[in-house]
Design a protein around this motif. Structure first.
Motif, PDB file in Angstrom:
ATOM      1  N   ASP A  52       0.816  -1.210   0.000  1.00 22.62           N
ATOM      2  CA  ASP A  52       0.000   0.000   0.000  1.00 22.62           C
ATOM      3  C   ASP A  52       0.853   1.265   0.000  1.00 22.62           C
ATOM      4  OD1 ASP A  52      -2.272  -1.486  -0.015  1.00 22.62           O
ATOM      5  OD2 ASP A  52      -2.780  -1.175   2.086  1.00 22.62           O
ATOM      6  N   VAL A  53       2.030   1.187   0.619  1.00 24.94           N
ATOM      7  CA  VAL A  53       2.930   2.337   0.670  1.00 24.94           C
ATOM      8  C   VAL A  53       4.308   1.871   0.236  1.00 24.94           C
ATOM      9  CG1 VAL A  53       3.931   4.150   2.107  1.00 24.94           C
ATOM     10  CG2 VAL A  53       1.620   3.304   2.599  1.00 24.94           C
ATOM     11  N   GLU A  54       4.884   2.539  -0.759  1.00 24.16           N
ATOM     12  CA  GLU A  54       6.174   2.098  -1.280  1.00 24.16           C
ATOM     13  C   GLU A  54       7.078   3.272  -1.596  1.00 24.16           C
ATOM     14  OE1 GLU A  54       5.928   0.064  -5.057  1.00 24.16           O
ATOM     15  OE2 GLU A  54       4.034   1.024  -5.531  1.00 24.16           O
ATOM     16  N   PHE A  55       8.368   2.985  -1.602  1.00 22.59           N
ATOM     17  CA  PHE A  55       9.409   3.949  -1.911  1.00 22.59           C
ATOM     18  C   PHE A  55      10.057   3.487  -3.211  1.00 22.59           C
ATOM     19  CE2 PHE A  55      13.477   6.233  -1.002  1.00 22.59           C
ATOM     20  CZ  PHE A  55      12.952   7.462  -0.627  1.00 22.59           C
ATOM     21  N   VAL A  56       9.999   4.324  -4.230  1.00 22.44           N
ATOM     22  CA  VAL A  56      10.419   3.946  -5.573  1.00 22.44           C
ATOM     23  C   VAL A  56      11.659   4.752  -5.958  1.00 22.44           C
ATOM     24  CG1 VAL A  56       9.711   3.722  -7.989  1.00 22.44           C
ATOM     25  CG2 VAL A  56       7.994   3.557  -6.169  1.00 22.44           C
ATOM     26  N   ILE A  57      12.724   4.072  -6.345  1.00 30.04           N
ATOM     27  CA  ILE A  57      13.958   4.749  -6.744  1.00 30.04           C
ATOM     28  C   ILE A  57      13.857   5.179  -8.206  1.00 30.04           C
ATOM     29  CG2 ILE A  57      16.446   4.493  -7.079  1.00 30.04           C
ATOM     30  CD1 ILE A  57      15.536   4.734  -4.156  1.00 30.04           C
ATOM     31  N   LEU A  58      14.051   6.489  -8.440  1.00 32.16           N
ATOM     32  CA  LEU A  58      13.904   7.072  -9.776  1.00 32.16           C
ATOM     33  C   LEU A  58      15.235   7.487 -10.390  1.00 32.16           C
ATOM     34  CD1 LEU A  58      10.780   9.303  -9.063  1.00 32.16           C
ATOM     35  CD2 LEU A  58      10.830   7.051 -10.147  1.00 32.16           C
ATOM     36  N   GLY A  59      16.318   7.316  -9.669  1.00 33.13           N
ATOM     37  CA  GLY A  59      17.634   7.653 -10.200  1.00 33.13           C
ATOM     38  C   GLY A  59      18.693   7.350  -9.167  1.00 33.13           C
ATOM     39  N   ILE A  60      19.878   6.952  -9.636  1.00 32.89           N
ATOM     40  CA  ILE A  60      20.968   6.625  -8.703  1.00 32.89           C
ATOM     41  C   ILE A  60      22.251   7.371  -9.041  1.00 32.89           C
ATOM     42  CG2 ILE A  60      19.988   4.328  -8.315  1.00 32.89           C
ATOM     43  CD1 ILE A  60      22.465   3.247  -9.941  1.00 32.89           C
ATOM     44  N   GLY A  61      22.193   8.312  -9.963  1.00 28.13           N
ATOM     45  CA  GLY A  61      23.402   9.007 -10.403  1.00 28.13           C
ATOM     46  C   GLY A  61      23.688  10.269  -9.610  1.00 28.13           C
TER      47      GLY A  61
END
Length: 328
Positions: free
Chosen positions: A37-46
Motif C-alpha cells: 500500500d505504501v512504497e518507496f520507488v527509486i527514480l535515479g541513482i546518479g
C-alpha cells in the motif's frame, strides 16, 4: 559537476527483486496494490550530472542506453490516499515523473504535476534544478508544495529564477526543521537530519521516511561520517539501527577516479571507506545498505565490474533504477 542507472530494458527486468520486497511491477498492478500500500520507488541513482556526463564523449552510455544514470531521486507513493511525494527535483525530473506514472499508475487529477509535494535535500543542481519545470514556461503548476529547510527556502524565495516560482504560486514553500518530524498523515512522516556538506546556498539534509511499519534513510550527499557525529551528534551506525533500508552517498568508489585532481578536496565518503567502517556491523545491518548517487567515474555503476562485485561480496548492494521498497 564531477564528471540512474536507466535501464532501457525497463523496470520489468527487476520483477524478481521487486517481488522479493513484497512489491510487484505494473504488469501485476492489483497484486502490487494489495501487497504494498505504501512504497518507496527509486527514480535515479546518479550524481547530479548523471551519465553520460556532458562533454565526456567517451562514456559508453552514449551508445548503450542501459548504462545511463539519472540523477538520484525517489518517490514515496501512498496507494491508500493516492498521494505521492518526490524526493529531489532533479534535471531529469521530466523522465522520472513519466516513469513513475507509467509504473505506479496515474496520479490523482488534482495534484500539481501529479505530486503531493517535493522534499529537497540541498541547493546543488542535481537536487533542486528540476523545479524549473513547475514554471509557467512548462507545467505551470499551482502551489506545488516544496518542503525546504530555512536556508533552502530563503534561497528559493530571494534568487531568480526560483523566486518567480514562489511569486507566481507555481510552488508553495513548506518549512521543515532539522530533527523535527513532518507528519503527512496518520501513518506517514518525514524527518530531515542536517549533514555536513558544501553549503554555499543552503544547508544539506538527509531524510528518514517513516511508513506504516518500516523506515528508510535517504542520504545522497554527505562529506564525512565522523564529521556528522562531531557537528550534529549523529552516527551513521545509530541511524542505520533506526531504519530498515538505507540509501547512502556513494559518489566515488575510491580515490583513483579523477586523474590530475586532488580528490581530498572533494569530500564524500568513498565506498571503500564506508564498507570498511561498516565491516563490524551484523550481516543484517549491512544488508540494509544501498549505495547510490554514483558519479559517472564510479566503476560500481557497471554491474559486472570488479567494484560492483566487491560491494556485493561484502554484503552490500548498489541501488537499482526502478527498485521499490514496501513500507507496510
Amino acid at each position: 559537476m564531477w564528471r540512474c542507472s536507466r535501464l532501457r530494458r525497463g523496470f520489468s527486468l527487476l520483477a524478481s527483486t521487486l517481488l522479493a520486497t513484497g512489491c510487484a511491477t505494473s504488469e501485476s498492478a492489483p497484486r502490487a496494490y494489495a501487497q504494498c500500500d505504501v512504497e518507496f520507488v527509486i527514480l535515479g541513482i546518479g550524481q547530479d550530472g548523471g551519465a553520460p556526463q556532458i562533454d565526456n564523449h567517451e562514456d559508453p552510455a552514449w551508445t548503450d542506453p542501459s548504462l545511463q544514470l539519472l540523477a538520484a531521486s525517489a518517490a514515496l507513493v501512498d496507494h491508500r490516499s493516492g498521494n505521492r511525494y518526490l524526493f529531489e527535483a532533479t534535471p531529469d525530473m521530466r523522465e522520472q515523473l513519466h516513469r513513475l506514472e507509467t509504473e505506479v499508475g496515474a496520479a490523482k487529477a488534482d495534484l500539481p504535476m501529479g505530486l503531493s509535494g517535493v522534499f529537497l535535500t540541498h541547493a546543488h543542481i542535481g537536487h533542486y534544478a528540476g523545479l524549473i519545470f513547475a514554471g509557467h514556461e512548462s507545467a505551470g503548476a499551482k502551489k506545488l508544495p516544496v518542503y525546504a529547510m530555512p536556508r533552502m527556502a530563503d534561497y528559493l524565495s530571494t534568487n531568480g529564477p526560483w523566486d518567480q516560482l514562489v511569486r507566481y504560486d507555481n510552488i508553495g514553500l513548506v518549512p521543515i526543521r532539522d530533527g523535527v518530524e513532518t507528519r503527512l498523515n496518520a501513518y506517514l512522516a518525514v524527518t530531515p537530519y542536517q549533514v555536513p556538506h558544501r553549503d554555499e546556498y543552503s544547508e544539506t539534509v538527509g531524510f528518514v521516511v517513516s511508513g506504516p511499519t518500516k523506515r528508510i534513510l535517504f542520504l545522497p550527499d554527505i562529506d564525512d561520517w565522523d564529521q556528522w557525529d562531531r557537528d550534529h551528534g549523529h552516527t551513521i551506525e545509530a541511524m542505520l539501527a533506526k531504519v530498515d533500508t538505507a540509501y547512502l552517498d556513494a559518489t566515488f568508489f575510491d580515490d583513483h577516479e579523477l586523474p590530475g585532481r586532488d580528490m581530498s578536496a572533494i569530500p564524500h565518503p568513498r565506498v571503500t571507506e564506508s564498507m570498511s567502517r561498516f565491516e563490524g556491523l551484523s550481516r543484517a545491518e549491512r544488508d540494509k545498505i544501498r549505495f547510490f548517487h554514483l558519479n559517472h567515474t564510479n566503476p560500481a555503476r557497471y554491474p559486472g565490474s570488479d567494484a560492483a562485485r566487491t560491494i556485493r561480496n561484502r554484503g552490500y548492494k548498489v541501488a537499482k533504477m526502478g527498485e521499490r521498497v514496501c513500507l507496510d
